[in-house]
Scaffold this motif. Structure first.
Motif, short mmCIF file in Angstrom:
data_model
loop_
_atom_site.label_atom_id
_atom_site.label_comp_id
_atom_site.label_asym_id
_atom_site.label_seq_id
_atom_site.Cartn_x
_atom_site.Cartn_y
_atom_site.Cartn_z
N ARG A 40 -12.23 26.51 20.38
CA ARG A 40 -13.46 25.86 19.92
C ARG A 40 -13.63 26.15 18.44
NH1 ARG A 40 -18.00 26.98 24.63
NH2 ARG A 40 -17.04 25.58 26.14
N LYS A 41 -14.16 25.15 17.72
CA LYS A 41 -14.43 25.34 16.30
C LYS A 41 -15.41 26.48 16.10
CE LYS A 41 -12.14 21.86 14.44
NZ LYS A 41 -11.00 22.09 13.60
N ARG A 44 -18.99 25.40 15.67
CA ARG A 44 -19.68 25.08 16.92
C ARG A 44 -20.13 26.35 17.63
NH1 ARG A 44 -17.00 22.57 22.43
NH2 ARG A 44 -18.86 22.82 23.69
N ARG A 88 -15.54 25.59 9.55
CA ARG A 88 -15.34 24.22 10.05
C ARG A 88 -13.87 23.92 10.31
NH1 ARG A 88 -18.60 23.88 5.61
NH2 ARG A 88 -16.88 22.99 4.45
N SER A 90 -11.55 26.43 11.46
CA SER A 90 -10.93 27.49 12.24
C SER A 90 -11.48 27.44 13.66
CB SER A 90 -11.20 28.86 11.60
OG SER A 90 -12.58 29.07 11.43
N GLU A 91 -10.74 28.06 14.56
CA GLU A 91 -11.11 28.02 15.98
C GLU A 91 -10.95 29.40 16.60
OE1 GLU A 91 -9.80 23.55 17.25
OE2 GLU A 91 -8.17 25.02 17.01
#
Length: 97
Positions: A40-41, A44, A88, A90-91
């Motif tokens: 997931r970002k 987020r 924005r 990276s996850e």
């Protein structure tokens, strides 16, 4: 615009350094509650973690949540890909066994 998202001002850094352990634990729990086994970002995860906190902890910026998330990665609780300094782009996900 700065290419990195995780810079705190000196005044913010000083104020946030005084947060109690209980508040830090609540922030970490909110972050962990938004992470899954899938990527997931970071933006987020951080945004949803901030919204999930009932009292919203006014005055704590998203970049502080990113710093806490980075500590969770460093401690081995989460995996990351990309530069965490650019939320924005990276996850994160739960560490795979």
């Amino acid at each position: 615009m700065n290419d990195e998202d995780t810079e705190l001002s000196p005044a913010e850094s000083e104020r946030l350094a005084r947060l109690r352990q209980g508040v830090l634990a609540r922030i970490d729990a909110a972050i962990l509650s938004q992470v899954s086994d899938d990527w997931r970002k970071v933006a987020r995860v951080v945004g949803m973690a901030m919204l999930s906190m009932p009292d919203r902890l006014s005055g704590i910026p998203d970049v502080f949540f990113v710093k806490r998330l980075a500590l969770l990665v460093e401690s081995g609780q989460l995996e990351s890909q990309g530069s965490l300094r650019r939320m924005r782009f990276s996850e994160v996900r739960r560490r795979r066994a």
